[in-house]
Design an enzyme around this catalytic site. Structure first.
Site, PDB file in Angstrom:
ATOM      1  N   ASP A 116       0.815  -1.421  -0.020  1.00  0.00           N
ATOM      2  CA  ASP A 116       0.165  -0.101   0.079  1.00  0.00           C
ATOM      3  C   ASP A 116       0.854   1.276   0.019  1.00  0.00           C
ATOM      4  O   ASP A 116       1.934   1.417   0.498  1.00  0.00           O
ATOM      5  CB  ASP A 116      -0.956   0.081   1.429  1.00  0.00           C
ATOM      6  N   GLU A 117       0.225   2.305  -0.419  1.00  0.00           N
ATOM      7  CA  GLU A 117       0.857   3.760  -0.333  1.00  0.00           C
ATOM      8  C   GLU A 117       2.253   3.869  -0.571  1.00  0.00           C
ATOM      9  O   GLU A 117       2.943   4.294   0.141  1.00  0.00           O
ATOM     10  CB  GLU A 117       0.610   4.092   1.324  1.00  0.00           C
TER      11      GLU A 117
HETATM   12  C1  TNX Z   1      -4.107   3.900   5.458  1.00  0.00           C
HETATM   13  S1  TNX Z   1      -4.959   1.581   4.841  1.00  0.00           S
HETATM   14  C2  TNX Z   1      -2.932   3.319   5.794  1.00  0.00           C
HETATM   15  C3  TNX Z   1      -2.161   3.016   7.163  1.00  0.00           C
HETATM   16  C4  TNX Z   1      -2.755   3.938   7.939  1.00  0.00           C
HETATM   17  C5  TNX Z   1      -4.315   4.249   8.032  1.00  0.00           C
HETATM   18  C6  TNX Z   1      -4.707   5.311   9.124  1.00  0.00           C
HETATM   19  C7  TNX Z   1      -3.573   1.220   4.446  1.00  0.00           C
HETATM   20  C8  TNX Z   1      -3.491   0.209   3.807  1.00  0.00           C
HETATM   21  N1  TNX Z   1      -2.765   2.126   4.669  1.00  0.00           N
HETATM   22  O1  TNX Z   1      -0.946   3.150   6.709  1.00  0.00           O
HETATM   23  O2  TNX Z   1      -2.211   3.632   9.336  1.00  0.00           O
HETATM   24  O3  TNX Z   1      -4.606   4.596   6.960  1.00  0.00           O
HETATM   25  O4  TNX Z   1      -6.142   4.864   9.182  1.00  0.00           O
END
Ligand code: TNX
Length: 422
Positions: A231-232
């Protein structure tokens, strides 16, 4: 008259229906209890229901036949942003088991901390495990600690799905081993930003590192799944991301495990048996990725942030948690159908659902329970009970009846304004 996961409606299954791998029949007549199940899991769930019935006073006559709607009924605990010891994790497993959930996804690494001892790369835990958000104390699980969690979970029909997040969310690993960052010194990180760190998608060392980590993790993990995050990865270029995904997947299959990743992995070609975790409810991209996953034959685990991110505040008065996906009150967690959430994604592509608890703002077991309960009950109902038997007024009453038990057991919960508490 109460809903399935707390106390099932009598005879949810017709007489000819198969119980399946987790179903059971429970009959009580004149105080005598009879349980039928094809598996230990089914028997365990019959016992959980029996416990719930007994908590309501003397046992009335009843005949229940029930089985879960979805195979993957989970919660995720982020032990990277804040660390939670074995005892706390086992308490969380108790809550999962009480509501007949069967997956505990452990988010074991992130920018702020690395939480599992790896023999071949000892500085990951020893150095990368020291930090946590806000300068709070870190920590990590020894191999024995991790085995104890896995064992405790297995005794309660809960499978541990471990996550090592990559290629982003890796600052703690880079700080422990600067050679993974091309030799540049990497500072430990204790803030709550995301998307700034990345492994080098073209360095052989990256895959030697991940190969070692995943091999040790697989050896400690009896379950079928390894979660690689994905993710991200905002500081990995799209091309590098594809190159990375092509090289990390064989490392998982080499261990005989199935790959799980957050929805972003569906932007890459996925091998057979992959599982994609849908999460981002902001904008259309999450839906597109979920459809891309299904088009590749992957299965989905549904974790829509605006429904089941249990680190979201219930309402503006909730002291803990975040609100980037909105407020998530009990009814938001309850009133949705995984099979109609994303256009073009049908029930047969959905393995189940999972409620993540990210811990940027959560530091203690008390904090965790406040966010988990009562919303975890709603998640369990969505996962267990067929859509046509779901009923908010009934559920609301059943949840409120849990409060005395939580209080007697010193379990924290949020007195959401949507429930009439005793
Ligand atoms: C998104 S959900 C993220 C996390 C954060 C979260 C906080 C996801 C795959 N990544 O890195 O902790 O939001 O709500």
């Amino acid at each position: 008259m109460t809903p399935a996961v707390l106390i099932p409606a009598p005879a949810a299954l017709a007489p000819g229906d198969e119980l399946g791998p987790e179903g059971y029949r429970l009959e009580i007549r004149d105080g005598a209890v009879r349980i039928d199940a094809e598996t230990d899991a089914g028997r365990f769930y019959a016992e959980q229901t029996l416990r719930a019935l007994s908590a309501g006073g003397p046992l009335a006559d009843v005949a229940i036949a029930d089985r879960p709607r979805f195979a993957w009924r989970g919660a995720m605990l982020d032990v990277a942003r804040h660390f939670f010891g074995v005892g706390d994790v086992c308490r969380v497993i108790d809550h999962l088991a009480a509501y007949k959930l069967n997956v505990l996804h452990l988010h074991l690494s992130d920018d702020q901390g690395w939480r599992l001892a790896i023999e071949r790369w000892p500085r990951l835990a020893e150095h990368g495990g020291r930090t946590a958000v806000g300068g709070d104390p870190g920590g990590f699980y020894s191999r024995e600690d991790y085995r104890a969690i896995v064992r405790y979970a297995a005794e309660r029909n809960v499978t541990v799905v471990p996550e090592i997040d990559c290629p982003g969310h890796v600052q703690a690993a880079l700080a422990a081993y600067p050679e993974l960052a091309g030799g540049r010194p990497a500072e430990p990180y204790t803030g709550i930003e995301v998307g700034f760190s990345s492994l080098d998608a073209h360095a052989d060392l990256t895959y030697r590192f991940l190969g070692d980590v995943l091999a040790e993790l697989a050896a400690l993990t009896p379950g079928d799944f390894l979660h690689i995050g994905g993710d991200e990865a905002h500081s990995t270029s799209p091309d590098d991301y594809l190159a990375f995904m092509a090289r990390v997947q064989p490392l998982v299959s080499a261990q005989g495990k199935r790959l799980v990743g957050w929805e972003e992995i569906a932007s890459a070609p996925l091998g057979p048996g992959s599982v994609v975790q849908y999460w981002n409810t902001m904008g259309e991209r999450g839906h597109d990725l979920a459809r891309a996953a299904v088009a590749q034959g992957a299965h989905l685990v549904m974790s829509p942030a605006d429904r089941v991110y249990l680190d979201m505040k219930y309402d503006p008065s909730t002291p803990l948690g975040q609100a980037w996906a909105g407020h998530v009150d009990v009814r938001d967690s309850y009133d949705w159908d995984p099979a109609t959430l994303v256009d073009g994604v049908r029930q047969d592509a959905i393995l189940g659902l999972e409620a993540p608890v990210w811990t940027e703002t959560l530091r203690t077991l008390h904090d965790l329970e406040t966010m988990l309960l009562p919303r975890l009950c709603a998640v369990a109902e969505v996962a267990w009970t067929p859509q046509d038997r779901r009923d908010w007024p009934r559920f609301r009453a059943a949840v409120s009846a849990q409060a005395p038990h939580w209080e007697a057991a010193d379990v924290a919960y949020t007195r959401s304004a949507q429930v009439d508490w005793p």
